[in-house]
Design a protein around this motif. Structure first.
Motif, PDB file in Angstrom:
ATOM      1  N   ALA A 225       0.794  -1.237   0.167  1.00 58.35           N
ATOM      2  CA  ALA A 225       0.240   0.195  -0.176  1.00 58.35           C
ATOM      3  C   ALA A 225       1.073   1.039  -0.441  1.00 58.35           C
ATOM      4  O   ALA A 225       0.940   1.714  -0.933  1.00 58.35           O
ATOM      5  CB  ALA A 225      -1.180   0.047   1.479  1.00 58.35           C
ATOM      6  N   ALA A 226       1.858   1.019   1.105  1.00 52.03           N
ATOM      7  CA  ALA A 226       2.771   2.483   1.157  1.00 52.03           C
ATOM      8  C   ALA A 226       3.165   2.655  -0.720  1.00 52.03           C
ATOM      9  O   ALA A 226       3.830   3.940  -0.641  1.00 52.03           O
ATOM     10  CB  ALA A 226       3.723   1.991   1.630  1.00 52.03           C
ATOM     11  N   THR A 227       4.539   1.645  -0.902  1.00 54.64           N
ATOM     12  CA  THR A 227       4.588   1.738  -3.180  1.00 54.64           C
ATOM     13  C   THR A 227       3.644   2.175  -3.289  1.00 54.64           C
ATOM     14  O   THR A 227       4.449   2.882  -3.367  1.00 54.64           O
ATOM     15  CB  THR A 227       4.735   0.300  -2.363  1.00 54.64           C
ATOM     16  N   CYS A 228       2.607   1.908  -3.328  1.00 54.05           N
ATOM     17  CA  CYS A 228       1.261   2.414  -4.712  1.00 54.05           C
ATOM     18  C   CYS A 228       1.290   3.966  -4.421  1.00 54.05           C
ATOM     19  O   CYS A 228       1.616   4.172  -5.665  1.00 54.05           O
ATOM     20  CB  CYS A 228       0.336   1.203  -4.336  1.00 54.05           C
ATOM     21  N   VAL A 229       1.055   3.881  -2.779  1.00 55.29           N
ATOM     22  CA  VAL A 229       0.384   5.537  -3.054  1.00 55.29           C
ATOM     23  C   VAL A 229       1.928   6.503  -2.932  1.00 55.29           C
ATOM     24  O   VAL A 229       1.306   8.071  -3.810  1.00 55.29           O
ATOM     25  CB  VAL A 229      -0.201   6.466  -1.365  1.00 55.29           C
ATOM     26  N   TYR A 230       2.540   6.023  -2.245  1.00 55.17           N
ATOM     27  CA  TYR A 230       4.404   6.929  -2.849  1.00 55.17           C
ATOM     28  C   TYR A 230       4.552   7.232  -4.837  1.00 55.17           C
ATOM     29  O   TYR A 230       4.969   8.120  -4.627  1.00 55.17           O
ATOM     30  CB  TYR A 230       5.343   6.244  -2.464  1.00 55.17           C
ATOM     31  N   GLN A 231       4.676   5.505  -5.168  1.00 53.94           N
ATOM     32  CA  GLN A 231       5.348   6.122  -7.019  1.00 53.94           C
ATOM     33  C   GLN A 231       3.530   6.432  -7.211  1.00 53.94           C
ATOM     34  O   GLN A 231       4.587   7.228  -7.941  1.00 53.94           O
ATOM     35  CB  GLN A 231       5.000   3.987  -7.078  1.00 53.94           C
ATOM     36  N   PHE A 232       2.971   6.787  -7.216  1.00 55.73           N
ATOM     37  CA  PHE A 232       1.755   7.752  -7.788  1.00 55.73           C
ATOM     38  C   PHE A 232       1.975   9.153  -7.592  1.00 55.73           C
ATOM     39  O   PHE A 232       1.365   9.971  -7.881  1.00 55.73           O
ATOM     40  CB  PHE A 232       0.182   7.115  -7.068  1.00 55.73           C
ATOM     41  N   GLY A 233       1.639   9.330  -6.023  1.00 55.89           N
ATOM     42  CA  GLY A 233       2.070  11.157  -5.708  1.00 55.89           C
ATOM     43  C   GLY A 233       3.644  11.140  -6.434  1.00 55.89           C
ATOM     44  O   GLY A 233       3.324  12.916  -6.759  1.00 55.89           O
ATOM     45  N   PHE A 234       4.945   9.992  -6.233  1.00 56.98           N
ATOM     46  CA  PHE A 234       5.760  11.273  -6.144  1.00 56.98           C
ATOM     47  C   PHE A 234       5.332  11.252  -8.127  1.00 56.98           C
ATOM     48  O   PHE A 234       6.434  11.589  -8.471  1.00 56.98           O
ATOM     49  CB  PHE A 234       7.031   9.903  -6.346  1.00 56.98           C
ATOM     50  N   THR A 235       5.138  10.416  -8.662  1.00 61.04           N
ATOM     51  CA  THR A 235       5.321  10.415 -10.289  1.00 61.04           C
ATOM     52  C   THR A 235       4.526  11.369 -11.177  1.00 61.04           C
ATOM     53  O   THR A 235       4.980  12.460 -10.648  1.00 61.04           O
ATOM     54  CB  THR A 235       4.898   9.388 -11.215  1.00 61.04           C
ATOM     55  N   ALA A 236       3.610  12.154  -9.958  1.00 61.52           N
ATOM     56  CA  ALA A 236       2.707  13.206  -9.763  1.00 61.52           C
ATOM     57  C   ALA A 236       3.839  14.144 -10.242  1.00 61.52           C
ATOM     58  O   ALA A 236       3.507  15.419 -11.001  1.00 61.52           O
ATOM     59  CB  ALA A 236       1.303  12.693  -9.722  1.00 61.52           C
ATOM     60  N   LEU A 237       4.756  14.373  -9.131  1.00 57.61           N
ATOM     61  CA  LEU A 237       5.241  15.345  -8.512  1.00 57.61           C
ATOM     62  C   LEU A 237       6.861  15.163  -9.151  1.00 57.61           C
ATOM     63  O   LEU A 237       6.787  16.459  -9.411  1.00 57.61           O
ATOM     64  CB  LEU A 237       5.889  15.083  -7.155  1.00 57.61           C
ATOM     65  N   THR A 238       6.726  14.350  -9.655  1.00 58.23           N
ATOM     66  CA  THR A 238       8.178  14.546 -10.841  1.00 58.23           C
ATOM     67  C   THR A 238       7.365  15.146 -11.861  1.00 58.23           C
ATOM     68  O   THR A 238       8.152  15.821 -12.699  1.00 58.23           O
ATOM     69  CB  THR A 238       8.581  13.512 -11.068  1.00 58.23           C
ATOM     70  N   THR A 239       6.719  14.833 -12.328  1.00 62.45           N
ATOM     71  CA  THR A 239       6.144  15.712 -14.107  1.00 62.45           C
ATOM     72  C   THR A 239       5.726  17.152 -13.771  1.00 62.45           C
ATOM     73  O   THR A 239       6.343  17.950 -14.264  1.00 62.45           O
ATOM     74  CB  THR A 239       4.345  14.732 -13.817  1.00 62.45           C
ATOM     75  N   VAL A 240       4.899  17.284 -12.579  1.00 64.13           N
ATOM     76  CA  VAL A 240       5.358  18.985 -12.312  1.00 64.13           C
ATOM     77  C   VAL A 240       6.664  19.486 -11.755  1.00 64.13           C
ATOM     78  O   VAL A 240       6.637  20.914 -11.401  1.00 64.13           O
ATOM     79  CB  VAL A 240       3.518  18.865 -11.778  1.00 64.13           C
ATOM     80  N   TYR A 241       7.602  19.437 -11.246  1.00 63.24           N
ATOM     81  CA  TYR A 241       8.680  19.642 -10.470  1.00 63.24           C
ATOM     82  C   TYR A 241       9.616  20.044 -11.889  1.00 63.24           C
ATOM     83  O   TYR A 241       9.884  21.475 -11.203  1.00 63.24           O
ATOM     84  CB  TYR A 241       9.094  18.268 -10.309  1.00 63.24           C
ATOM     85  N   LEU A 242       9.651  19.810 -12.867  1.00 66.40           N
ATOM     86  CA  LEU A 242       9.970  20.919 -13.561  1.00 66.40           C
ATOM     87  C   LEU A 242       9.941  21.265 -14.128  1.00 66.40           C
ATOM     88  O   LEU A 242      10.517  22.780 -14.484  1.00 66.40           O
ATOM     89  CB  LEU A 242      11.041  19.617 -14.502  1.00 66.40           C
ATOM     90  N   LEU A 243       8.309  21.806 -14.003  1.00 70.73           N
ATOM     91  CA  LEU A 243       7.798  23.216 -14.344  1.00 70.73           C
ATOM     92  C   LEU A 243       8.151  24.229 -13.948  1.00 70.73           C
ATOM     93  O   LEU A 243       7.917  25.111 -13.874  1.00 70.73           O
ATOM     94  CB  LEU A 243       6.351  22.587 -15.240  1.00 70.73           C
ATOM     95  N   PHE A 244       7.929  23.814 -12.440  1.00 69.25           N
ATOM     96  CA  PHE A 244       8.058  24.443 -11.381  1.00 69.25           C
ATOM     97  C   PHE A 244       9.546  24.821 -11.294  1.00 69.25           C
ATOM     98  O   PHE A 244       9.476  26.482 -11.109  1.00 69.25           O
ATOM     99  CB  PHE A 244       7.684  23.709 -10.108  1.00 69.25           C
ATOM    100  N   LEU A 245      10.518  24.388 -11.341  1.00 71.16           N
ATOM    101  CA  LEU A 245      11.720  25.271 -11.432  1.00 71.16           C
ATOM    102  C   LEU A 245      12.123  25.961 -13.481  1.00 71.16           C
ATOM    103  O   LEU A 245      12.578  26.716 -12.217  1.00 71.16           O
ATOM    104  CB  LEU A 245      12.372  24.014 -11.419  1.00 71.16           C
ATOM    105  N   SER A 246      11.791  25.837 -14.201  1.00 69.42           N
ATOM    106  CA  SER A 246      11.756  26.367 -15.066  1.00 69.42           C
ATOM    107  C   SER A 246      10.769  27.434 -15.479  1.00 69.42           C
ATOM    108  O   SER A 246      11.443  28.288 -15.732  1.00 69.42           O
ATOM    109  CB  SER A 246      12.072  25.287 -16.809  1.00 69.42           C
ATOM    110  N   ARG A 247       9.835  26.771 -15.049  1.00 65.13           N
ATOM    111  CA  ARG A 247       8.248  28.001 -14.996  1.00 65.13           C
ATOM    112  C   ARG A 247       7.872  29.089 -14.101  1.00 65.13           C
ATOM    113  O   ARG A 247       8.469  30.213 -14.603  1.00 65.13           O
ATOM    114  CB  ARG A 247       7.119  27.656 -16.386  1.00 65.13           C
ATOM    115  N   THR A 248       7.726  28.304 -13.446  1.00 63.07           N
ATOM    116  CA  THR A 248       7.234  28.712 -12.071  1.00 63.07           C
ATOM    117  C   THR A 248       8.628  29.878 -11.487  1.00 63.07           C
ATOM    118  O   THR A 248       8.187  31.112 -10.428  1.00 63.07           O
ATOM    119  CB  THR A 248       6.675  27.863 -10.993  1.00 63.07           C
ATOM    120  N   LEU A 249       9.700  29.330 -11.246  1.00 60.51           N
ATOM    121  CA  LEU A 249      10.660  29.962 -10.415  1.00 60.51           C
ATOM    122  C   LEU A 249      11.785  30.651 -11.394  1.00 60.51           C
ATOM    123  O   LEU A 249      12.400  31.591 -10.781  1.00 60.51           O
ATOM    124  CB  LEU A 249      11.243  29.005  -9.568  1.00 60.51           C
TER     125      LEU A 249
END
Length: 404
Positions: A225-249
């Motif tokens: 259960a912990a692996t499933c929720v972590y992988q789901f959330g971390f993939t969502a996070l890394t999907t937007v993280y690059l946009l956050f660094l390059s566009r937002t900041l």
């Protein structure tokens, strides 16, 4: 009863052979993640869409074959699977310079075949350790294996890029082929030839048995259960993280690269600490509190603004801390999973948890992108980080199981 041995695994010949082979294999794999796409770009004129397809076909075997590979690893000698997997990857990578005339379709086939052999190797080496060392040596063994994997994650891309600049991309791929071949020679010298004695019943029945074991055992259920929720959330996070660094900041590309690279040293630090932390604090506190603190640290990211030196320093610090803490959790959870899983189902349990966790990653990526488009990048980053807190919540059940 202590779970950490005072006897060094450096004196364990079979483990050292596994460690050497796994180190070479991981270095080859991470170098190949750079050289193979560069072959597509520089030699075959691939664009962004074609690179996306190449990446997808490399990941597809995880979903298609993980559960079947888990059955095979439990049926066969793990040494045989490790040797076959890296010999297969050596041959596949060695074929690249010869088959370029066939175009991108050939390279897609190479990526898919390499992905199949990678699934075989990863499930087999994660299942091999509890069959090779004593129970009280698992934390030390996992720490050593993860330390070299982390080092390869940092140095492999640099090696691949350097070889491409010195040679050409098609010839640089041969370095991975040579490392895979060396790995097969090392693991082939492991003297442990035992099998688990798993009866040769139907594959689907044995896959179902692996799923039932994970579902029925409270510790394995919490880990899954912990692996499933972590992988789901971390993939969502890394999907937007690059946009956050390059566009937002609005960070320059060079600074974005520096920030992204700072995860690597953190992961390496976490791997080095992962044998000591459970011995000092116990597995339960490590898997819960380290996971909780790592998420709290990452939560600060969404509050950062601007592109000045303080913001960059904060991002690097956050990434190093997050990498160290999350890697400590990962290694501790791996050791616990190995301890509570019977030897004859190690492969199927590894494959089941990998399948369930990684199977959700495409949906996490889709949700992250959709949320960023609908609510903004900063909001999407915040929501994805908050989602990560479900993982330590699941791990509290694991802590209670360990306390009994």
């Amino acid at each position: 009863m202590p779970w950490e041995s005072s006897v060094s695994l450096w004196t364990h010949r079979d483990f050292v052979r596994l460690w050497i082979g796994q180190s070479a294999s991981q270095l080859a794999s991470f170098a190949g993640q750079v050289t193979l796409p560069l072959v597509a770009v520089t030699s075959l004129g691939a664009g962004a869409a074609q690179l996306g397809v190449l990446r997808a076909v490399q990941q597809l075997p995880i979903l298609l074959f993980s559960l079947v590979v888990g059955v095979l690893v439990d049926r066969w000698r793990f040494r045989s699977v490790l040797v076959a997997a890296d010999l297969g990857r050596a041959l596949v990578f060695a074929s690249v310079p010869l088959g370029l005339g066939l175009g991108l379709s050939f390279l897609y086939a190479v990526g898919f075949a390499a992905g199949v052999f990678t699934v075989c190797f990863d499930v087999a080496y994660q299942s091999a350790l509890p069959r090779l060392v004593e129970r009280d040596q698992l934390a030390q063994g996992n720490s050593m294996l993860e330390t070299t994997r982390s080092a390869a994650q940092i140095s492999g891309p640099a090696l691949g890029g350097g070889l491409v600049s010195l040679l050409t991309a098609p010839l640089a791929v041969l370095a991975s082929a040579a490392l895979f071949a060396f790995s097969s020679l090392s693991v082939g010298r492991i003297s442990n030839r035992t099998t688990t004695g798993v009866p040769r019943t139907g594959v689907l029945r044995q896959i179902g048995e692996g799923l039932r074991i994970v579902a029925r055992d409270s510790s394995l259920r919490a880990i899954a259960a912990a692996t499933c929720v972590y992988q789901f959330g971390f993939t969502a996070l890394t999907t937007v993280y690059l946009l956050f660094l390059s566009r937002t900041l609005s960070l320059p590309s060079a600074i974005v690269g520096l920030v992204l690279a700072s995860f690597g040293p953190g992961v390496l630090i976490g791997s080095l600490l992962s044998a000591w932390l459970p011995r000092r604090f116990g597995y339960g506190p490590v898997v819960v509190f380290a996971a909780l603190v790592s998420d709290l640290v990452m939560l600060v990211t969404s509050t950062l603004r601007g592109s000045g030196p303080l913001t960059v320093a904060a991002l690097v610090t956050i990434n190093v801390l997050y990498g160290a803490l999350s890697q400590s959790v990962d290694v501790a959870v791996t050791a616990v999973r190995q301890l509570v899983t019977p030897l004859d189902v190690q492969g199927r349990v590894v494959a089941t948890i990998n399948f369930l966790g990684l199977g959700l990653t495409p949906f996490g990526a889709l949700l992250g992108g959709a949320l960023a488009a609908a609510a903004g990048v900063r909001t999407a980053l915040l929501v994805a980080t908050v989602w990560l807190f479900l993982s330590p919540l699941c791990l509290t059940r694991l802590r209670r199981s360990l306390a009994r």
